[in-house]
Design a protein around this motif. Structure first.
Motif, short mmCIF file in Angstrom:
data_model
loop_
_atom_site.label_atom_id
_atom_site.label_comp_id
_atom_site.label_asym_id
_atom_site.label_seq_id
_atom_site.Cartn_x
_atom_site.Cartn_y
_atom_site.Cartn_z
N ILE A 318 -74.81 -11.12 12.31
CA ILE A 318 -75.57 -11.28 11.07
C ILE A 318 -74.78 -12.14 10.08
CG2 ILE A 318 -76.40 -10.06 9.03
CD1 ILE A 318 -77.20 -7.74 10.84
N CYS A 319 -73.50 -11.83 9.89
CA CYS A 319 -72.67 -12.61 8.96
C CYS A 319 -72.53 -14.06 9.44
CB CYS A 319 -71.30 -11.95 8.80
SG CYS A 319 -71.35 -10.36 7.93
N TRP A 320 -72.35 -14.23 10.74
CA TRP A 320 -72.19 -15.58 11.30
C TRP A 320 -73.43 -16.43 11.01
CZ3 TRP A 320 -69.34 -19.38 12.94
CH2 TRP A 320 -69.84 -20.33 13.81
N ASN A 321 -74.60 -15.87 11.22
CA ASN A 321 -75.83 -16.65 11.04
C ASN A 321 -76.24 -16.76 9.58
OD1 ASN A 321 -76.95 -17.43 13.82
ND2 ASN A 321 -76.38 -15.29 14.12
N LEU A 322 -75.86 -15.82 8.74
CA LEU A 322 -76.06 -16.00 7.30
C LEU A 322 -75.24 -17.18 6.79
CD1 LEU A 322 -76.03 -12.31 5.96
CD2 LEU A 322 -77.98 -13.86 6.04
N TRP A 323 -74.03 -17.31 7.32
CA TRP A 323 -73.17 -18.44 6.91
C TRP A 323 -73.73 -19.76 7.44
CZ3 TRP A 323 -69.82 -19.59 3.39
CH2 TRP A 323 -68.96 -20.68 3.57
N LYS A 324 -74.23 -19.76 8.68
CA LYS A 324 -74.82 -20.97 9.23
C LYS A 324 -76.05 -21.39 8.42
CE LYS A 324 -75.48 -21.42 13.60
NZ LYS A 324 -75.91 -21.10 14.99
N ASN A 325 -76.84 -20.42 8.03
CA ASN A 325 -78.03 -20.72 7.23
C ASN A 325 -77.64 -21.32 5.88
OD1 ASN A 325 -81.03 -20.27 6.48
ND2 ASN A 325 -79.93 -19.16 4.87
N ARG A 326 -76.60 -20.75 5.27
CA ARG A 326 -76.13 -21.27 3.96
C ARG A 326 -75.63 -22.70 4.11
NH1 ARG A 326 -70.81 -23.15 2.30
NH2 ARG A 326 -70.68 -22.87 0.05
N THR A 336 -84.01 -22.91 3.86
CA THR A 336 -83.61 -21.59 4.33
C THR A 336 -84.81 -20.87 4.94
OG1 THR A 336 -82.54 -19.53 3.65
CG2 THR A 336 -84.06 -20.53 2.08
N ASN A 337 -84.57 -20.20 6.07
CA ASN A 337 -85.69 -19.61 6.83
C ASN A 337 -85.23 -18.27 7.40
OD1 ASN A 337 -87.51 -18.97 9.02
ND2 ASN A 337 -88.25 -21.07 8.88
N ILE A 338 -85.84 -17.20 6.92
CA ILE A 338 -85.42 -15.86 7.33
C ILE A 338 -85.82 -15.55 8.77
CG2 ILE A 338 -87.47 -14.64 6.50
CD1 ILE A 338 -85.51 -12.46 5.48
N SER A 339 -86.96 -16.07 9.21
CA SER A 339 -87.41 -15.82 10.59
C SER A 339 -86.46 -16.47 11.59
CB SER A 339 -88.83 -16.35 10.80
OG SER A 339 -89.73 -15.68 9.94
N ARG A 340 -86.01 -17.69 11.27
CA ARG A 340 -85.07 -18.38 12.15
C ARG A 340 -83.76 -17.62 12.24
NH1 ARG A 340 -84.56 -23.03 9.54
NH2 ARG A 340 -82.62 -22.45 8.52
N VAL A 341 -83.25 -17.13 11.13
CA VAL A 341 -81.99 -16.41 11.11
C VAL A 341 -82.09 -15.12 11.92
CG1 VAL A 341 -80.34 -15.18 9.63
CG2 VAL A 341 -81.22 -17.41 8.94
N LYS A 342 -83.18 -14.37 11.75
CA LYS A 342 -83.35 -13.12 12.49
C LYS A 342 -83.46 -13.39 13.99
CE LYS A 342 -86.45 -10.33 10.74
NZ LYS A 342 -87.68 -9.89 10.04
N TYR A 343 -84.07 -14.50 14.36
CA TYR A 343 -84.22 -14.81 15.78
C TYR A 343 -82.87 -15.14 16.43
CZ TYR A 343 -85.28 -17.35 20.05
OH TYR A 343 -85.30 -17.76 21.35
N VAL A 344 -82.06 -15.96 15.76
CA VAL A 344 -80.78 -16.35 16.37
C VAL A 344 -79.80 -15.15 16.40
CG1 VAL A 344 -80.94 -18.80 15.87
CG2 VAL A 344 -80.00 -17.29 14.15
N ILE A 345 -79.95 -14.22 15.46
CA ILE A 345 -79.13 -13.00 15.52
C ILE A 345 -79.50 -12.20 16.75
CG2 ILE A 345 -78.64 -10.78 14.40
CD1 ILE A 345 -79.05 -12.24 11.70
N TYR A 346 -80.78 -12.03 16.97
CA TYR A 346 -81.24 -11.33 18.17
C TYR A 346 -80.79 -12.07 19.43
CZ TYR A 346 -84.33 -10.68 22.11
OH TYR A 346 -84.82 -10.52 23.37
N LYS A 347 -80.91 -13.38 19.42
CA LYS A 347 -80.56 -14.18 20.60
C LYS A 347 -79.08 -14.04 20.93
CE LYS A 347 -80.87 -18.92 22.39
NZ LYS A 347 -81.24 -20.32 22.05
N ASP A 348 -78.22 -14.08 19.90
CA ASP A 348 -76.78 -13.91 20.13
C ASP A 348 -76.47 -12.53 20.70
OD1 ASP A 348 -76.26 -16.44 19.20
OD2 ASP A 348 -75.74 -15.80 17.16
N THR A 349 -77.14 -11.50 20.17
CA THR A 349 -76.92 -10.13 20.66
C THR A 349 -77.42 -9.98 22.09
OG1 THR A 349 -77.27 -9.37 18.38
CG2 THR A 349 -77.27 -7.71 20.12
#
Length: 375
Positions: A318-326, A336-349
């Motif tokens: 979550i922190c990694w992708n919040l930083w990437k989004n910023r 900035t796109n919340i759906s994209r961030v949530k998807y890549v967090i799931y994908k990494d997990t």
């Protein structure tokens, strides 16, 4: 003539590390001087043997007490290079190391005052008498295979007389004194316990151990490590360089400031991301600080190994992708796109769980992934 001078200047400017060459040369001279000093003359003969070369028996000499005084030279070399004593690579540790070397008496060639042959440290620490500055050897206080009472009474510390007199004199006086390394069971010197002895270690914190795992990408863990220590180019650091604080770029209304707590914890965008993932785990996120929020995840009771890894890694992703989004919004011109961030967090997990537990067929939805890891 000018060409010759220019070639000479070029040769001087490209000389390979002249200071390092001088240091090595000085070290060699220092080593020779130690071997030749009167205090260590007997030790050189007993350790190296008559006529032996240092290159043949140098490893034996490294275990002698005189070797540690060579660290003083390296300490001075670091001082000359502009470094303070104690900030070098740990060489100035002679006294710390020598206190763990005890000498087993045989020929009695070790120093009476400065070597730890009695087991309680150098005798010099028990007296202020000027005799401790001479080069007396232990054998100088023997007479006919026994301790010389008159010499001990004249020079030795009174508090140590009884202990000295009860120390046995070896019948094998044709053998050199033997250095025993007290930090090992076998008595031989090794670098590992010496390093453990001289280095300053901080107490291990469970919180820091949660940052790292072999199945979590290093870049993600390292970013969170930097975040928790305030080592990111945000307002928290930039104001120290007289740079004006900037507004956030991560939130839709851009109402906050570009600081660590806002980007990763208290900002509207970050709060929505955290709440979305926390809801599926049954947690109510505490946004009082980033550390509290992370600790909330890491102290949750895991159901099994897969669930434990998921609870450890999700907030790192979550922190990694919040930083990437910023960064994408600030430097890449992306929205900035919340759906994209949530998807890549799931994908990494998802990728991490597939790597760590390849025998399991993980489902492709986050809620199913959570429920599956709990079973």
């Amino acid at each position: 003539m000018q060409g010759r001078e220019s070639r000479s200047a070029t040769a001087e400017s490209t000389a390979p590390l002249p200071f390092l060459v001088s240091v090595v040369a000085a070290f060699s001279a220092q080593l020779c001087s130690f071997l030749c000093r009167s205090r260590w003359e007997g030790e050189r003969k007993s350790v190296l043997g008559e006529g032996e070369d240092f290159s043949v028996s140098g490893s034996v000499f490294l275990r002698s007490s005189g070797f540690w005084e060579l660290f003083l030279f390296w300490d001075m070399a670091w001082v000359r290079m502009g470094k303070k004593r104690g900030t070098g690579p740990g060489f100035w540790a002679g006294p710390q190391i020598e206190q763990h070397i005890q000498w087993k008496l045989q020929a009695g060639n070790c120093s009476f005052w400065w070597d730890n042959w009695l087991g309680s440290g150098p005798l010099a620490q028990f007296t202020n008498n000027n005799n401790r500055f001479n080069n007396s050897k232990v054998a100088d206080f023997w007479e006919a295979g026994k301790w010389s009472w008159s010499r001990l009474l004249e020079q030795a510390p009174a508090s140590q007389l009884s202990k000295i007199l009860t120390t046995e004199i070896s019948p094998h006086q044709h053998l050199p004194d033997q250095a025993v390394w007290n930090l090992n069971n076998h008595g031989g010197f090794t670098c590992s316990p010496a390093l453990e002895e001289i280095r300053e270690k901080k107490a291990k914190k469970h919180f820091n151990s949660q940052l790292w795992h072999k199945n979590i990408p290093f870049k993600s863990s390292f970013l969170l490590w930097r975040t928790l220590r305030g080592k990111l180019p945000t307002n928290d650091k930039l104001i120290n360089f007289d740079i004006q604080p900037s507004n956030c770029v991560c939130c839709f209304d851009k109402s906050g400031t570009d600081c660590i707590e806002h980007i990763f914890n208290s900002g509207n965008f970050a709060a929505k991301v955290w709440s979305s993932f926390a809801a599926t785990t049954g947690m109510l996120p505490d946004f009082s600080s980033l550390q509290v929020l992370l600790q909330q995840w890491w102290t949750a009771t895991p159901k099994n190994a897969a669930h434990k890894l998921l609870m450890q890694a999700t907030q790192i992703f979550i922190c990694w992708n919040l930083w990437k989004n910023r960064c994408a919004a600030k430097y890449g011109g992306k929205t900035t796109n919340i759906s994209r961030v949530k998807y890549v967090i799931y994908k990494d997990t998802y990728k991490m769980l597939n790597t760590a537990f390849p025998q399991v067929r993980w489902l492709t939805k986050w809620t199913d992934l959570i429920q599956m890891s709990e079973r």
